[in-house]
Enzyme design. Structure first.
Site, mmCIF file in Angstrom:
data_model
loop_
_atom_site.group_PDB
_atom_site.id
_atom_site.type_symbol
_atom_site.label_atom_id
_atom_site.label_comp_id
_atom_site.label_asym_id
_atom_site.label_seq_id
_atom_site.Cartn_x
_atom_site.Cartn_y
_atom_site.Cartn_z
ATOM 1 N N ARG A 56 -12.330 -42.120 8.819
ATOM 2 C CA ARG A 56 -11.129 -41.767 7.889
ATOM 3 C C ARG A 56 -10.196 -43.031 7.085
ATOM 4 O O ARG A 56 -8.936 -42.582 7.124
ATOM 5 C CB ARG A 56 -10.831 -41.459 8.812
ATOM 6 C CG ARG A 56 -11.306 -40.141 9.805
ATOM 7 C CD ARG A 56 -10.225 -39.348 11.008
ATOM 8 N NE ARG A 56 -10.147 -40.733 11.785
ATOM 9 C CZ ARG A 56 -10.799 -40.237 13.375
ATOM 10 N NH1 ARG A 56 -11.831 -39.236 12.854
ATOM 11 N NH2 ARG A 56 -10.430 -41.468 13.533
ATOM 12 N N TYR A 107 0.313 -19.397 -4.122
ATOM 13 C CA TYR A 107 -0.750 -18.585 -3.100
ATOM 14 C C TYR A 107 -0.603 -18.340 -1.802
ATOM 15 O O TYR A 107 -0.429 -18.651 -1.406
ATOM 16 C CB TYR A 107 -1.815 -19.752 -3.405
ATOM 17 C CG TYR A 107 -2.973 -19.987 -3.067
ATOM 18 C CD1 TYR A 107 -4.042 -19.065 -4.322
ATOM 19 C CD2 TYR A 107 -3.627 -20.398 -3.009
ATOM 20 C CE1 TYR A 107 -4.978 -18.621 -4.257
ATOM 21 C CE2 TYR A 107 -4.984 -20.538 -1.999
ATOM 22 C CZ TYR A 107 -5.856 -19.696 -2.811
ATOM 23 O OH TYR A 107 -7.405 -19.438 -2.296
ATOM 24 N N ASP A 178 3.417 -27.021 -6.908
ATOM 25 C CA ASP A 178 2.084 -26.788 -6.419
ATOM 26 C C ASP A 178 1.399 -26.515 -8.292
ATOM 27 O O ASP A 178 2.412 -25.270 -8.759
ATOM 28 C CB ASP A 178 1.643 -25.728 -5.606
ATOM 29 C CG ASP A 178 -0.027 -25.385 -5.618
ATOM 30 O OD1 ASP A 178 -0.453 -25.824 -6.287
ATOM 31 O OD2 ASP A 178 0.428 -24.723 -4.816
ATOM 32 N N LYS A 203 -10.190 -25.987 -8.579
ATOM 33 C CA LYS A 203 -9.737 -25.411 -9.478
ATOM 34 C C LYS A 203 -9.816 -26.012 -10.739
ATOM 35 O O LYS A 203 -11.093 -26.629 -11.222
ATOM 36 C CB LYS A 203 -8.566 -24.432 -9.714
ATOM 37 C CG LYS A 203 -7.910 -23.989 -8.580
ATOM 38 C CD LYS A 203 -9.233 -22.565 -8.657
ATOM 39 C CE LYS A 203 -9.363 -21.556 -6.998
ATOM 40 N NZ LYS A 203 -8.997 -21.551 -6.213
HETATM 41 C C1 LIG Z 1 -2.280 -22.621 -6.947
HETATM 42 C C2 LIG Z 1 -2.727 -22.593 -5.750
HETATM 43 N N1 LIG Z 1 -2.472 -23.539 -4.768
HETATM 44 C C3 LIG Z 1 -3.830 -23.474 -3.921
HETATM 45 C C4 LIG Z 1 -4.706 -23.281 -3.704
HETATM 46 C C5 LIG Z 1 -5.768 -23.916 -2.318
HETATM 47 O O1 LIG Z 1 -6.343 -24.567 -2.797
HETATM 48 P P1 LIG Z 1 -7.916 -24.769 -2.287
HETATM 49 O O2 LIG Z 1 -8.889 -24.019 -2.196
HETATM 50 O O3 LIG Z 1 -8.446 -26.288 -2.592
HETATM 51 O O4 LIG Z 1 -7.656 -25.275 -0.239
HETATM 52 C C6 LIG Z 1 -5.381 -22.305 -4.446
HETATM 53 C C7 LIG Z 1 -6.387 -22.236 -4.772
HETATM 54 O O5 LIG Z 1 -6.748 -20.926 -5.642
HETATM 55 C C8 LIG Z 1 -4.931 -22.645 -5.153
HETATM 56 O O6 LIG Z 1 -4.756 -21.628 -6.541
#
Ligand SMILES: Cc1ncc(COP(=O)(O)O)c(C=O)c1O
Length: 264
Positions: A56, A107, A178, A203
């Site tokens: 970790r 999201y 984000d 992604k």
């Molecule tokens: C804009 C955005 N933020 C966060 C996430 C979450 O990421 P993860 O799927 O790696 O947990 C996604 C996933 O599609 C996303 O498109």
């Protein structure tokens, strides 16, 4: 900063084209006969050092990916087991009972985290239309943090990050972006004064639909240290193989983005 910045990496010049950085960063310093890639580290324990003992604490494959993200975003990266694990760590920067502004089109997975935290009275969530700059700026008063997702998934709303961050800073509000859908090749929120960037590496950065991985990229050392400690304490660590694959997936990103451009 992090415990896993081993080995020494090939130096990256700040003025390099980001497309070059995607293929160079995170590779070991050139030593005759040494591999060009940071080897995949699969180990739960290490021969003890002061800052590295257990799985970790750190991992060279995370370190290589983080080195690339540091250079691409202009900050200090900490990788996590997924984008949502990274988002969860960010929410812990907000004071208990604090108010978080969240885009209506964020999201769904991050909105689920916020809803859960609100249910447990950990946070107060106020929804904003992040594409409407005036309304978002008006909503800042009394907030502790603003969560911008730009470009939003899936509604593709774009925020004026520079304008919103500028006002947030005046009010001492934590500015989080984000930036998953923009990628660091299209947008660098830390350059606009944002405190924290989230990347779902799952992604575009990973690029091959073969792993889940997240990253938090911080401007300040204090925030970055918080993230490393959070990962150690809560254990939301990436796998060594996933980190290696994510770095490999990052390398062709410039070509993917060119291919995604509309045909003339
Ligand atoms: C804009 C955005 N933020 C966060 C996430 C979450 O990421 P993860 O799927 O790696 O947990 C996604 C996933 O599609 C996303 O498109």
């Amino acid at each position: 900063m992090s415990n896993n910045k081993y080995p020494e990496f090939v130096p990256i010049e700040p003025n390099w084209n980001p497309n070059t950085i995607t293929v160079q960063a995170g590779r070991p310093a050139r030593v005759a006969g040494a591999p060009m890639n940071t080897p995949i580290t699969l180990s739960s324990t290490y021969v003890h050092t002061t800052d590295l003992g257990y799985g970790r604490d750190g991992n060279q494959s995370w370190g290589a990916l983080e080195e690339a993200l540091d250079k691409l975003e202009g900050g200090i990266a900490t990788t996590f087991s997924s984008g949502l694990a990274a988002a969860t760590a960010i929410t812990d920067l907000i004071v208990p009972g604090g108010t978080l502004l969240v885009p209506t089109g964020a999201y769904y997975g991050v909105k689920n985290i916020f809803a859960r935290l609100e249910m447990h009275k950990r946070l107060i969530v106020r929804l904003i239309d992040v594409g409407n700059t005036d309304d978002t700026i008006a909503a800042l008063k009394g907030a502790d943090a603003v969560w911008m997702e730009s470009v939003t998934n899936p509604t593709l709303v774009v925020a004026d990050i520079a304008a919103i961050v500028n006002e947030a800073k005046k009010l001492n509000i934590l500015a989080i972006v984000d930036s998953t859908f923009a990628t660091p090749l299209r947008q660098r929120p830390l350059d606009f004064g944002a405190d924290i960037v989230l990347q779902s590496v799952t992604k575009f950065l990973g690029g091959h639909s073969d792993l889940l991985l997240g990253a938090v990229i911080c401007k300040s050392n204090a925030h970055a240290e918080f993230m490393v400690k959070h990962r150690q304490d809560f254990g939301a660590i990436p796998g060594g193989l996933d980190a290696f694959l994510a770095l490999r997936g990052l390398e062709p990103l410039p070509c993917v983005l060119i291919a995604l451009k509309p045909m003339p």
